[in-house]
Design a protein around this motif. Structure first.
Motif, PDB file in Angstrom:
ATOM      1  N   LYS A 306      38.515  39.323  54.608  1.00  0.00           N
ATOM      2  CA  LYS A 306      39.589  39.571  53.644  1.00  0.00           C
ATOM      3  C   LYS A 306      39.034  39.986  52.283  1.00  0.00           C
ATOM      4  O   LYS A 306      39.597  40.879  51.621  1.00  0.00           O
ATOM      5  N   ARG A 307      37.925  39.393  51.868  1.00  0.00           N
ATOM      6  CA  ARG A 307      37.400  39.616  50.523  1.00  0.00           C
ATOM      7  C   ARG A 307      36.393  40.770  50.457  1.00  0.00           C
ATOM      8  O   ARG A 307      36.289  41.455  49.443  1.00  0.00           O
ATOM      9  N   ARG A 308      35.611  40.937  51.505  1.00  0.00           N
ATOM     10  CA  ARG A 308      34.551  41.934  51.477  1.00  0.00           C
ATOM     11  C   ARG A 308      34.897  43.191  52.261  1.00  0.00           C
ATOM     12  O   ARG A 308      34.226  44.203  52.153  1.00  0.00           O
ATOM     13  N   GLY A 309      35.928  43.125  53.139  1.00  0.00           N
ATOM     14  CA  GLY A 309      36.393  44.314  53.821  1.00  0.00           C
ATOM     15  C   GLY A 309      35.676  44.660  55.106  1.00  0.00           C
ATOM     16  O   GLY A 309      35.892  45.739  55.662  1.00  0.00           O
ATOM     17  N   TYR A 310      34.827  43.788  55.609  1.00  0.00           N
ATOM     18  CA  TYR A 310      34.166  44.049  56.896  1.00  0.00           C
ATOM     19  C   TYR A 310      33.864  42.721  57.577  1.00  0.00           C
ATOM     20  O   TYR A 310      33.994  41.650  56.981  1.00  0.00           O
ATOM     21  N   ASP A 311      33.466  42.797  58.826  1.00  0.00           N
ATOM     22  CA  ASP A 311      33.266  41.621  59.663  1.00  0.00           C
ATOM     23  C   ASP A 311      31.853  41.076  59.458  1.00  0.00           C
ATOM     24  O   ASP A 311      30.866  41.819  59.578  1.00  0.00           O
ATOM     25  N   LEU A 312      31.739  39.808  59.169  1.00  0.00           N
ATOM     26  CA  LEU A 312      30.435  39.178  58.950  1.00  0.00           C
ATOM     27  C   LEU A 312      29.686  38.914  60.254  1.00  0.00           C
ATOM     28  O   LEU A 312      28.456  39.013  60.306  1.00  0.00           O
ATOM     29  N   LEU A 313      30.408  38.554  61.304  1.00  0.00           N
ATOM     30  CA  LEU A 313      29.756  38.026  62.501  1.00  0.00           C
ATOM     31  C   LEU A 313      28.729  38.970  63.115  1.00  0.00           C
ATOM     32  O   LEU A 313      27.631  38.508  63.499  1.00  0.00           O
ATOM     33  N   PRO A 314      28.965  40.267  63.235  1.00  0.00           N
ATOM     34  CA  PRO A 314      27.924  41.130  63.801  1.00  0.00           C
ATOM     35  C   PRO A 314      26.656  41.196  62.955  1.00  0.00           C
ATOM     36  O   PRO A 314      25.610  41.626  63.441  1.00  0.00           O
ATOM     37  N   HIS A 315      26.756  40.766  61.701  1.00  0.00           N
ATOM     38  CA  HIS A 315      25.616  40.853  60.788  1.00  0.00           C
ATOM     39  C   HIS A 315      24.887  39.522  60.620  1.00  0.00           C
ATOM     40  O   HIS A 315      23.981  39.422  59.795  1.00  0.00           O
ATOM     41  N   LEU A 316      25.275  38.520  61.397  1.00  0.00           N
ATOM     42  CA  LEU A 316      24.609  37.225  61.256  1.00  0.00           C
ATOM     43  C   LEU A 316      23.112  37.299  61.547  1.00  0.00           C
ATOM     44  O   LEU A 316      22.319  36.607  60.885  1.00  0.00           O
ATOM     45  N   PRO A 317      22.643  38.093  62.523  1.00  0.00           N
ATOM     46  CA  PRO A 317      21.192  38.195  62.691  1.00  0.00           C
ATOM     47  C   PRO A 317      20.484  38.702  61.438  1.00  0.00           C
ATOM     48  O   PRO A 317      19.415  38.198  61.081  1.00  0.00           O
ATOM     49  N   GLU A 318      21.069  39.671  60.758  1.00  0.00           N
ATOM     50  CA  GLU A 318      20.470  40.160  59.515  1.00  0.00           C
ATOM     51  C   GLU A 318      20.492  39.075  58.445  1.00  0.00           C
ATOM     52  O   GLU A 318      19.511  38.891  57.695  1.00  0.00           O
ATOM     53  N   LEU A 319      21.607  38.352  58.351  1.00  0.00           N
ATOM     54  CA  LEU A 319      21.719  37.282  57.361  1.00  0.00           C
ATOM     55  C   LEU A 319      20.636  36.235  57.570  1.00  0.00           C
ATOM     56  O   LEU A 319      20.007  35.770  56.611  1.00  0.00           O
ATOM     57  N   VAL A 320      20.397  35.868  58.832  1.00  0.00           N
ATOM     58  CA  VAL A 320      19.399  34.839  59.117  1.00  0.00           C
ATOM     59  C   VAL A 320      17.988  35.367  58.936  1.00  0.00           C
ATOM     60  O   VAL A 320      17.120  34.693  58.372  1.00  0.00           O
ATOM     61  N   ALA A 321      17.725  36.598  59.375  1.00  0.00           N
ATOM     62  CA  ALA A 321      16.363  37.138  59.343  1.00  0.00           C
ATOM     63  C   ALA A 321      15.929  37.521  57.945  1.00  0.00           C
ATOM     64  O   ALA A 321      14.808  37.242  57.522  1.00  0.00           O
ATOM     65  N   GLY A 322      16.816  38.171  57.178  1.00  0.00           N
ATOM     66  CA  GLY A 322      16.456  38.633  55.847  1.00  0.00           C
ATOM     67  C   GLY A 322      15.380  39.696  55.902  1.00  0.00           C
ATOM     68  O   GLY A 322      15.023  40.230  56.958  1.00  0.00           O
ATOM     69  N   GLY A 323      14.839  40.046  54.711  1.00  0.00           N
ATOM     70  CA  GLY A 323      13.687  40.920  54.648  1.00  0.00           C
ATOM     71  C   GLY A 323      13.962  42.400  54.578  1.00  0.00           C
ATOM     72  O   GLY A 323      13.029  43.204  54.525  1.00  0.00           O
ATOM     73  N   THR A 324      15.225  42.823  54.578  1.00  0.00           N
ATOM     74  CA  THR A 324      15.561  44.241  54.480  1.00  0.00           C
ATOM     75  C   THR A 324      16.659  44.425  53.445  1.00  0.00           C
ATOM     76  O   THR A 324      17.411  43.489  53.146  1.00  0.00           O
ATOM     77  N   PRO A 325      16.795  45.650  52.901  1.00  0.00           N
ATOM     78  CA  PRO A 325      17.908  45.892  51.975  1.00  0.00           C
ATOM     79  C   PRO A 325      19.262  45.597  52.594  1.00  0.00           C
ATOM     80  O   PRO A 325      20.159  45.073  51.924  1.00  0.00           O
ATOM     81  N   ALA A 326      19.409  45.916  53.873  1.00  0.00           N
ATOM     82  CA  ALA A 326      20.689  45.640  54.531  1.00  0.00           C
ATOM     83  C   ALA A 326      20.943  44.142  54.601  1.00  0.00           C
ATOM     84  O   ALA A 326      22.075  43.679  54.399  1.00  0.00           O
ATOM     85  N   ALA A 327      19.894  43.372  54.883  1.00  0.00           N
ATOM     86  CA  ALA A 327      20.049  41.920  54.946  1.00  0.00           C
ATOM     87  C   ALA A 327      20.386  41.351  53.574  1.00  0.00           C
ATOM     88  O   ALA A 327      21.208  40.434  53.454  1.00  0.00           O
ATOM     89  N   GLU A 328      19.760  41.888  52.534  1.00  0.00           N
ATOM     90  CA  GLU A 328      20.064  41.406  51.187  1.00  0.00           C
ATOM     91  C   GLU A 328      21.516  41.708  50.819  1.00  0.00           C
ATOM     92  O   GLU A 328      22.158  40.914  50.127  1.00  0.00           O
ATOM     93  N   LYS A 329      22.018  42.852  51.283  1.00  0.00           N
ATOM     94  CA  LYS A 329      23.421  43.185  51.044  1.00  0.00           C
ATOM     95  C   LYS A 329      24.338  42.167  51.723  1.00  0.00           C
ATOM     96  O   LYS A 329      25.313  41.682  51.124  1.00  0.00           O
ATOM     97  N   ILE A 330      24.028  41.811  52.983  1.00  0.00           N
ATOM     98  CA  ILE A 330      24.827  40.814  53.692  1.00  0.00           C
ATOM     99  C   ILE A 330      24.754  39.472  52.978  1.00  0.00           C
ATOM    100  O   ILE A 330      25.774  38.803  52.760  1.00  0.00           O
ATOM    101  N   ARG A 331      23.558  39.067  52.607  1.00  0.00           N
ATOM    102  CA  ARG A 331      23.402  37.776  51.933  1.00  0.00           C
ATOM    103  C   ARG A 331      24.143  37.763  50.598  1.00  0.00           C
ATOM    104  O   ARG A 331      24.729  36.756  50.213  1.00  0.00           O
TER     105      ARG A 331
END
Length: 941
Positions: A306-331
């Protein structure tokens, strides 16, 4: 928090243009030409009479008195002792109490009248009713913690409403496998999402994520590549309320959950406030947010979308792994969402509840979870903690918020870890810490604290496991009224006018969010790395005082400081960048970027083009490092306080804060070090002259605003008031104190020998030809209490010049590391706190630890911090004079003689709820008068 301009408080400065913060699917273009007109509001002052200001300084109003956190252990309290302690606090100059309910000290013993009344039991609530009623009769303010121990939670918090965390289970998924194994789930856990990634556990590639639908887990397409199955599980921290009273045990609540907070307010808040009857508490209190590891809540995926406009769940691996610009965006987006949820469901809900119950919400809005600086505008009374003057601190975090949001009062939990173990703290320690609080902008001290301790507990009585003890079980307690009067005077002055800090540091909140990781979601924790001690020290040593500011505050109300410093920052909101450009180009504000300008706006676009090109904008000044910052600041704007000395230590250890009145400037100046400092100071006030006020005596001295001799003893402080029209009181009524290392003594009478010494609590009397440490005598080695030094001396005539009694001989000590078991150790100012987060004065004074002086039967005053000097001119007479010095040490000497306390029965009954700190340091410490005693005339200035 909401970024809708319609939600801005009506009392905030408003701008006619508002640009929403960009999100992932909205690219906001930054205008290349700015033509908007910006009107900055000018604060309105009422004219202040300087004579009235001085009169109120000498006799400050009661609401400036320090308060005390009043610990009720168990809760095993009785009405007679409740009343006695309240009366003692009133007599001590304490202005109110914060009721705090913590762990039991004893197993129930009805024969001794020691019974732990369960939390929220009728007996406990009746004692609350009685305490608040009697306190009000005595003119004391009463606040109450909405819970027991900390953080909020307890038996009414079910596992479903307890603090939640994201747990990740990694299971190997061999090549050619088609059926996913299932992880073991604990009670209350549920699977949020499942992903397959290439690689082995702990060494997998988030870019290869394949999201698995739960209905398909039994029919996965085979692969020749070994993979890892990632199960993302909504779990619980299972953190228990810390230091809970009997009957308040339970889970810490989910601070992101509206329902969990509502349950707590109904089951805990309502009974507590109802016990106050028709007169509600002045404030309800929430301690620092310490819901460790809380980084999830059941409806987070829905709220995120609702707040960010996209689904978080497919990006959970990036959120947990970190280390990339895309992961920092998710975090970043995850952290921002967590902040908004705690803002709305914890802070706003409790603040609204407090208003509905005709009280105020006092909140330590920092720690975990992810609150920001701007979160503090959602509570009525933001509060800070921690005397970290020259680095990032939650104390300056709170004072900055109050300065930004127009709150007059900044309170602080003070003396939390003062000179461990518990009975070791002294009045000098109190002053050393209180002064740091004042320099940061605090003007309401809440001492930590006053332990309720019944007579049945004996001496030294009950105490919190790791805190100073300020009740009358401490022998030096007779000087407490003098300590509180000092605090009251400074607190009063620092409430006058408005803050006048020249520099604002832009907190890189968006970078902090991007640095989040599972189990680590604290903005203030990240700021300790992003706002370095070197940055803070450079600004303070350059002669400026500083506030923090953040993007959301700039977006709401602009920038109202001459200088904005931007630390190394990667991400900045587009709207904030717009407003900074307006500030520099239209309002001619000075922008200093440390290292580089911000690199990206938060939608990922490059921000560097904004700082260059044919836009007719004033570019920021790029400062390569902290060592170059002082020169850049001086070029941007003249410093508020210039110290002329060859000693770099002096520049680093003398601090100041300024308050601006319509017709005056007030400066509080303090030596934060354990060495005397000689320097010359210039104050950047428009008024050429003023007065120096002694904060202990109220005595004044006329001065100029330039080339002011600033000779300060260790931990000494002064007040300087510069006014449009000077005080009508004229010349000083008596000689002000000066540092004893900078005086000439043509007339000295040595009183250092041949004293009679009487130990009041033992009826032991001895003669001391030479002043000797009490612990040198086996008979008084473990003595804690009062001892009276007496002798006579003869004057042929009373000197025509002022005469002072002076005790010399204090020495600096070497700072040592100080531990704090509940929180991590960080870098600290070594001359103040050592290398740990605790606090003490690193100084061995000539009086251990305080004294009250009588001459010819009349009280001359107390001695409890350098310089140890009293004006006694008016008490002397020709012929024989009698002097009496009542000296008080700490309770630790007597404590050292007691056998170790056996906590086993308590632990067997209630569990191990506290651990006494630094018991290996419970040993006798030097006591008595250890310096040289002189009567001194003709003090030079």
């Amino acid at each position: 928090m909401s970024r809708n301009p319609q939600s801005e408080p009506s009392n905030m400065p408003r701008f006619p243009y508002f640009l929403p913060r960009a999100n992932n699917h909205l690219t906001t273009k930054i205008a290349t030409t700015i033509t908007l007109t910006v009107t900055l509001s000018t604060p309105l002052f009422s004219q202040v009479s300087i004579d009235n200001l001085k009169q109120n300084f000498q006799n400050p109003p009661a609401d400036a008195k320090p308060m005390m956190r009043w610990w009720w252990f168990g809760t095993a309290v009785e009405k007679p002792e409740i009343l006695r302690e309240l009366k003692q606090m009133q007599a001590d100059g304490i202005g109110g109490v914060e009721l705090a309910f913590v762990y039991p000290q004893v197993v129930d013993d009805p024969s001794k009248g020691l019974i732990n009344h369960p939390f929220l039991s009728p007996e406990m609530l009746d004692n609350v009713r009685y305490a608040q009623s009697e306190a009000r009769k005595l003119g004391l303010r009463v606040d109450v913690t909405l819970g027991s121990g900390w953080p909020y939670g307890g038996p009414a918090t079910t596992l479903e409403e307890a603090a939640t965390r994201l747990r990740t289970v990694e299971i190997p998924f061999p090549a050619n496998a088609t059926i996913l194994p299932q992880p073991d789930l604990a009670e209350g856990e549920s699977i949020i999402s499942i992903s397959l990634v290439n690689g082995e556990p702990k060494h997998w590639d988030a870019a290869t994520t394949q999201t698995i639908i739960p209905s398909e887990i039994s029919s996965i397409n085979a692969s020749t590549t070994p993979r890892t199955a990632l199960f993302f599980i909504a779990s619980h921290t299972r953190q228990q309320v810390k230091r809970a009273a009997v009957g308040s045990e339970g889970y810490v609540l989910d601070p992101f959950s509206h329902q969990a907070v509502a349950t707590h307010l109904k089951t805990v808040g309502e009974p507590l406030v109802k016990a106050f009857g028709p007169t509600p508490p002045y404030a309800v209190f929430s301690d620092s947010l310490e819901a460790y590891g809380a980084d999830w809540t059941p409806n987070l995926p829905e709220e995120f979308h609702k707040r960010r406009g996209y689904d978080l769940l497919p990006h959970l691996p990036e959120l947990v792994a970190g280390g990339t610009p895309a992961a920092e965006k998710i975090r970043h987006d995850w952290g921002q969402t967590l902040t908004e949820l705690v803002d709305e469901n914890y802070l706003t809900q409790i603040n609204n509840w407090a208003i509905e119950h005709h009280t105020k919400f006092r909140s330590q809005t920092y720690g975990e979870p992810a609150v920001t600086l701007s979160s503090q505008h959602l509570v009525t009374l933001p509060e800070g903690e921690g005397p970290r003057w020259r680095e990032f601190s939650t104390l300056r975090w709170a004072s900055s918020a109050n300065h930004l949001f127009g709150n007059k009062i900044t309170s602080a939990e003070t003396f939390t870890w003062l000179h461990s173990p518990v009975f070791r703290a002294t009045p000098l320690d109190m002053k050393a810490e209180a002064d740091l609080h004042f320099l940061i902008g605090v003007n309401q001290i809440i001492g930590h604290g006053w332990p309720y301790s019944p007579p049945q507990a004996g001496e030294p009585g009950w105490s919190l496991y790791a805190a100073a003890v300020f009740n009358d079980n401490n022998p030096w307690h007779p000087v407490m009224p003098d300590v509180t009067r000092y605090i009251q005077r400074i607190s009063y002055l620092l409430r006058q006018g408005e803050p006048a800090n020249q520099v604002a540091i832009l907190l890189p909140t968006d970078d902090a969010w991007a640095h989040f990781s599972p189990g680590k979601v604290t903005v203030t924790g990240e700021m300790t790395h992003l706002i370095t001690p070197a940055l803070m020290s450079a600004i303070l040593s350059a002669g400026y005082n500083v506030d923090f500011i953040d993007a959301d505050t700039i977006n709401r109300q602009g920038i109202h400081y001459p200088i904005l410093v931007i630390p190394p920052t990667d991400r900045i909101p587009a709207e904030t960048l717009q407003r900074i450009l307006r500030y520099s180009s239209i309002n001619r504000g000075k922008v200093l970027c440390l290292g580089h300008t911000p690199l990206h706006v938060t939608d990922g676009a490059l921000a560097s083009f904004v700082w260059s090109g044919p836009h007719q904008l004033i570019p920021p000044t790029i400062v390569p490092n902290e060592s170059a910052l002082i020169e850049a600041l001086h070029t941007a704007s003249a410093p508020d306080f210039s110290l002329h000395t060859k000693s770099s230590v002096a520049r680093d250890q003398i601090g100041f804060i300024r308050r601006r009145l319509p017709n005056a400037d007030i400066y509080f100046v303090a030596n934060a070090s354990n060495h005397p400092i000689q320097a010359t100071a210039t104050f950047a006030t428009v008024y050429p002259s003023g007065e120096q006020w002694d904060p202990d005596t109220g005595v004044s001295l006329s001065i100029s605003s330039t080339d002011v001799d600033l000779n300060l003893a260790p931990y000494e402080s002064r007040i300087f008031v510069f006014a449009k029209t000077g005080s009508q009181s004229g010349r000083p009524t008596s000689t002000p104190r000066t540092d004893s290392t900078n005086t000439s003594h043509p007339g000295i009478i040595d009183l250092s020998k041949n004293w009679e010494l009487h130990f009041l609590d033992t009826n032991k009397t001895e003669t001391q030809p030479t002043l000797t440490d009490w612990t040198a005598n086996p008979d008084t080695k473990f003595y804690s209490g009062e001892a009276v030094y007496t002798r006579d001396f003869t004057l042929t005539a009373v000197p025509t010049k002022p005469v002072s009694l002076e005790i010399e001989g204090g020495t600096p000590t070497t700072p040592q590391p100080l531990a704090q078991p509940d929180r991590p150790v960080g870098v600290r100012n070594p001359l103040v706190t050592g290398t740990g987060p605790g606090m003490r004065a690193w100084y061995d004074p000539p009086i251990r630890e305080a004294a009250i002086v009588y001459i010819n039967g009349q009280r001359a005053g107390s001695l409890w911090h350098p310089p140890y000097r009293l004006d006694v001119t008016h008490l002397l007479k020709p012929g024989q004079n009698h002097i009496e010095i009542r000296v008080y040490n700490t309770a630790i000497n007597a404590w050292a003689a007691l056998p170790p306390h056996d906590y086993k029965p308590l632990i067997e009954k209630f569990g191990d709820r506290f651990q006494m700190q630094d018991l290996d340091k419970v040993k006798p410490v030097p006591s008595g008068i250890l310096g040289q005693i002189h009567l001194v005339t003709e003090i030079s200035q």
